[in-house]
Scaffold this active site. Structure first.
Site, PDB file in Angstrom:
ATOM      1  CB  CYS A 168      20.130  34.129  20.377  1.00  0.00           C
ATOM      2  SG  CYS A 168      21.103  33.363  18.939  1.00  0.00           S
ATOM      3  CE  LYS A 214      -3.949   1.979   2.409  1.00  0.00           C
ATOM      4  NZ  LYS A 214      -3.480   3.353   1.933  1.00  0.00           N
ATOM      5  CB  CYS A 252      24.233  36.481  19.231  1.00  0.00           C
ATOM      6  SG  CYS A 252      22.497  36.741  18.968  1.00  0.00           S
ATOM      7  CE  LYS A 267      -4.232   3.373   7.405  1.00  0.00           C
ATOM      8  NZ  LYS A 267      -4.093   4.552   6.621  1.00  0.00           N
ATOM      9  CE  LYS A 307      -5.514  -3.460  -5.162  1.00  0.00           C
ATOM     10  NZ  LYS A 307      -4.831  -2.901  -6.188  1.00  0.00           N
TER      11      LYS A 307
HETATM   12  S1  IVH Z   1      -6.474  -0.145  -4.856  1.00  0.00           S
HETATM   13  C1  IVH Z   1     -10.875   0.271  -5.403  1.00  0.00           C
HETATM   14  N1  IVH Z   1      -4.118  -0.566  -4.211  1.00  0.00           N
HETATM   15  O1  IVH Z   1      -4.622   3.412  -0.680  1.00  0.00           O
HETATM   16  C2  IVH Z   1      -9.839  -0.006  -4.897  1.00  0.00           C
HETATM   17  N2  IVH Z   1      -4.995   1.111  -3.531  1.00  0.00           N
HETATM   18  O2  IVH Z   1      -6.713   4.031   1.539  1.00  0.00           O
HETATM   19  C3  IVH Z   1      -8.670   1.081  -5.471  1.00  0.00           C
HETATM   20  N3  IVH Z   1      -3.263   2.836  -2.190  1.00  0.00           N
HETATM   21  O3  IVH Z   1      -7.137   5.550  -2.335  1.00  0.00           O
HETATM   22  C4  IVH Z   1      -7.432   1.047  -4.711  1.00  0.00           C
HETATM   23  N4  IVH Z   1      -1.735   1.402  -2.629  1.00  0.00           N
HETATM   24  O4  IVH Z   1      -4.770   5.697  -3.195  1.00  0.00           O
HETATM   25  C5  IVH Z   1      -4.890   0.343  -4.209  1.00  0.00           C
HETATM   26  N5  IVH Z   1      -1.890  -1.158  -4.192  1.00  0.00           N
HETATM   27  C6  IVH Z   1      -2.694  -0.246  -3.930  1.00  0.00           C
HETATM   28  C7  IVH Z   1      -2.705   0.825  -3.404  1.00  0.00           C
HETATM   29  C8  IVH Z   1      -3.893   1.692  -3.076  1.00  0.00           C
HETATM   30  C9  IVH Z   1      -1.957   2.527  -2.071  1.00  0.00           C
HETATM   31  C10 IVH Z   1      -4.074   3.813  -1.706  1.00  0.00           C
HETATM   32  C11 IVH Z   1      -5.152   4.707  -2.972  1.00  0.00           C
HETATM   33  C12 IVH Z   1      -6.581   4.418  -2.164  1.00  0.00           C
HETATM   34  C13 IVH Z   1      -6.023   4.296  -0.563  1.00  0.00           C
HETATM   35  C14 IVH Z   1      -7.185   3.792   0.089  1.00  0.00           C
END
Ligand code: IVH
Length: 696
Positions: free
Chosen positions: A400, A109, A403, A306, A282
């Site tokens: 300071c 991410k 100085c 996260k 995903k």
């Molecule tokens: S997929 C519908 N893949 O994370 C899904 N997002 O917190 C679309 N982001 O707005 C997002 N890395 O800006 C996806 N490998 C990744 C990502 C990613 C960072 C960000 C993206 C999104 C946000 C959501």
């Protein structure tokens, strides 16, 4: 089509991809630069071959961007997220219950700002920020400068029309460089690479964006006719078309594989040259995704896990106060050394007095330190359960440390300043060190230590004194023999040839960084003009807002600065910009033109380019300095009203074409078709300072 232009564009696109996406260059930088120079030269000679996706656009342009809001064809959803592995297993289990053979793709991410790139017939059409998910800002000109974003696709099999989504981010190296530059000119550094990336993407001047070193990963394909029925296959195809797709993705079939990916990525995180804040999981197959569907905000087929920010707990021993060249005071914490995210941390930033008060940090406290993308970590909290009963609230310094002058606080600013700019040693040395630095006067043979020595010995007190130095004065100094003394004098003398915009940067006017200096030099042409500029005139310069304009006016209002500049002029420094000869003609010479609306035969960028090429000036807003308002369809009503009020002539696209095709300036179209004149033209150009000397 001019054959050589086409060949060069193809070759440069390929080398660009090899270098920035594949990390496998085939030609040297020298060869690449030579090809690029040749292309720029040919494009200048053949303006009819203009192409917004030519590799030459990577350097950006000084023309002011305007960000139009664009509706997303496909909404940009966000992601559900969790910090808990348990919740993540629940997410996976639920999906597997519904789709037993489901495949997941795990990805990093990236911690930046989301972007959507639209491609039509293999060419970048538009780049739009996420905005509210329904509509975002058109930032195409800025995104074109990101070298790894393909402007023209390679290979075959891409749909006629599709979108690639991804994350624009700022690599750590670019972030460190940018913040060092900002601190050097007294500008607030960016808090983290994410803010820096988002801020950079919204800059008006794409040539600054080009220098900031943004990068981009793409992680999502959207469109009506995608070539494959799974995410993984489509990203692999996208890779073959030249997109930068992360190599750190995994196809996972069960929880163990997902957990292993999360663990590996966490370990890898410290070594990555960019920030990630988690992993995204995903569902791979589009059919499965359709089955799972989405809520109004986020898909049910993806989630972000996260990472919690990495923290360490350690003792705060003492606080040092650093004095910068602008007099800004920065408190720096000295800590009990502690291991954090792969390095040993001994010092941490405390930013300013407010931050210390807000956290109620006290000497001897156990404090939490966190690391973002920056080298120096920050203190984010105090472990109150470990506080000694004798601890006292932190008392910020009032004078300071260098100085002894009483510190001041400028309204609206978080930092304290030492006002003794004339005599405070680190400020004197800091200004001279900035003046001689590589991007300023580039006086290579002098370094910080020698400058300190020269100041200590009383040989120099300011930058103009450098030009009075004689080799005989230097030879007797410790560690400097005859040879280095001569080298120093030689490079000081050589610096007299440094162009005006760098001299302007070297002066060290607060907030005037390299790029602002360039803009100012191009806009005003000489120090004399800049020195007598009014706030309003300064605000006409691209990227110059109230803060910078007021600082410049303030700088030249001070007698001591005018004297300093005068002495530098007498020493022979360049205080005039080299004349920018207009490429095509002088039909618009000296005319200030504002563009508004959309046009039939030219894009706004093309018109801006033409204005410059014919010697005119692009202005972003209508003022008494405006000669013409070039009006297209749907122009802004505010601009029209202002133009009418000020009696600015309004011209159409064809009026404009007539003006530039006229043979000489005498043939300017004086009576455009739609001319509005109003009597009470208010002059905002009150003459500023006729009394100022004119040595330049
Ligand atoms: S997929 C519908 N893949 O994370 C899904 N997002 O917190 C679309 N982001 O707005 C997002 N890395 O800006 C996806 N490998 C990744 C990502 C990613 C960072 C960000 C993206 C999104 C946000 C959501």
């Amino acid at each position: 089509m001019h054959k050589e232009i086409q060949q060069l564009r193809e070759a440069l696109n390929r080398h660009n991809w090899l270098y920035y996406v594949e990390a496998a260059p085939e030609v040297s930088d020298y060869e690449y630069d030579a090809m690029m120079r040749r292309l720029v030269e040919l494009e200048k000679a053949h303006p009819e071959e203009f192409d917004p996706n030519s590799p030459s656009v990577r350097v950006g342009s000084d023309l002011a961007n305007e960000f139009h809001t664009v509706a997303h064809r496909y909404p940009m959803l966000s992601l559900g997220n969790t910090y808990s592995l348990e919740e993540l297993t629940d997410f996976c289990d639920k999906i597997r219950k519904e789709i037993p053979e489901v495949e997941f793709v795990c990805e990093q991410k990236f911690d930046g700002t989301a972007i959507s790139l639209t491609y039509e017939n293999g060419r970048l059409l538009r780049a739009v920020t996420r905005g509210d998910g329904e509509k975002g800002d058109d930032v195409t000109a800025n995104v074109r400068t990101i070298r790894s974003v393909p402007l023209v696709l390679r290979g075959e099999g891409y749909p006629d029309y599709f979108e690639m989504r991804g994350e624009v981010y700022m690599p750590h190296a670019s972030f460190e460089r940018l913040n060092a530059e900002r601190e050097d000119i007294g500008e607030q550094p960016f808090a983290n690479p994410r803010n820096a990336a988002a801020g950079t993407l919204k800059l008006q001047n794409s040539s600054i964006v080009a220098e900031r070193g943004l990068d981009c990963f793409l992680y999502y394909m959207e469109g009506d006719n995608l070539p494959f029925s799974s995410h993984w296959e489509n990203l692999e195809a996208a890779r073959s078309w030249g997109f930068r797709i992360s190599g750190q993705m995994a196809l996972c079939h069960n929880w163990e594989e997902i957990a292993a990916y999360i663990e590996q990525t966490a370990a890898l995180r410290e070594e990555l040259p960019y920030d990630i804040d988690g992993v995204v999981i995903k569902v791979n197959s589009y059919a499965d995704r359709r089955r799972l569907g989405s809520t109004a905000k986020a898909p049910r087929w993806a989630v972000a896990y996260k990472y919690k920010a990495e923290q360490a707990l350690t003792r705060l021993h003492s606080v040092d106060f650093q004095v910068g060249r602008t007099g800004a005071i920065t408190p720096v914490a000295n800590l009990q050394p502690v291991h954090l995210a792969g390095t040993t941390v001994k010092r941490a930033s405390l930013h300013n007095a407010e931050q210390i008060a807000l956290l109620d940090v006290r000497l001897g406290d156990m404090v939490y330190v966190e690391k973002g993308g920056e080298i120096i970590p920050k203190i984010t909290g105090v472990e109150l359960s470990e506080r000694s009963v004798e601890s006292q609230p932190f008392e910020y310094i009032t004078h300071c440390p260098e100085c002894g002058a009483e510190l001041v606080r400028i309204e609206g600013e978080a930092k304290h300043y030492c006002p003794n700019s004339e005599a405070c040693p680190p400020q004197i040395v800091g200004r001279i060190v900035h003046f001689i630095s590589r991007k300023a006067m580039n006086i290579e043979s002098l370094g910080e230590e020698t400058v300190e020595l020269l100041v200590r010995e009383g040989l120099i007190k300011d930058i103009a004194d450098l030009y009075l130095l004689k080799a005989e004065q230097l030879i007797p100094l410790p560690r400097l023999g005859e040879k280095s003394a001569e080298n120093i004098i030689e490079s000081i003398t050589g610096s007299k040839a440094v162009p005006f915009h760098r001299v302007l940067f070297a002066l060290g006017i607060r907030y005037v960084g390299e790029t602002t200096a360039k803009q100012l030099a191009a806009h005003f042409g000489s120090l004399e003009a800049l020195q007598s500029a009014t706030m309003e005139e300064l605000l006409e310069t691209p990227e110059v807002g109230d803060k910078i304009a007021a600082t410049i006016v303030g700088y030249f209002a001070e007698e001591k600065n005018r004297v300093l500049v005068q002495r530098l002029a007498e020493a022979g420094l360049q205080f005039r910009a080299e004349q920018k000869s207009s490429d095509k003609g002088n039909q618009l010479s000296g005319l200030g033109i504002v563009i508004s609306g959309t046009f039939v035969r030219h894009s706004r960028d093309e018109l801006k380019e033409l204005i410059e090429q014919y010697g005119g000036k692009n202005l972003s807003s209508v003022s008494s300095k405006t000669d013409y308002l070039l009006a297209g369809e749907n122009m802004g009503p505010a601009k029209l009203k202002k133009a009418e009020q000020l009696g600015v002539k309004i011209i159409s696209e064809s009026d404009f074409e007539q003006m530039i095709s006229a043979e000489s300036t005498e043939e300017r179209v004086e009576e455009p078709k739609v001319a509005v004149t109003v009597d009470d033209v208010t002059s905002t150009n009150a003459g500023a300072s006729a009394e100022q000397g004119s040595l330049f």
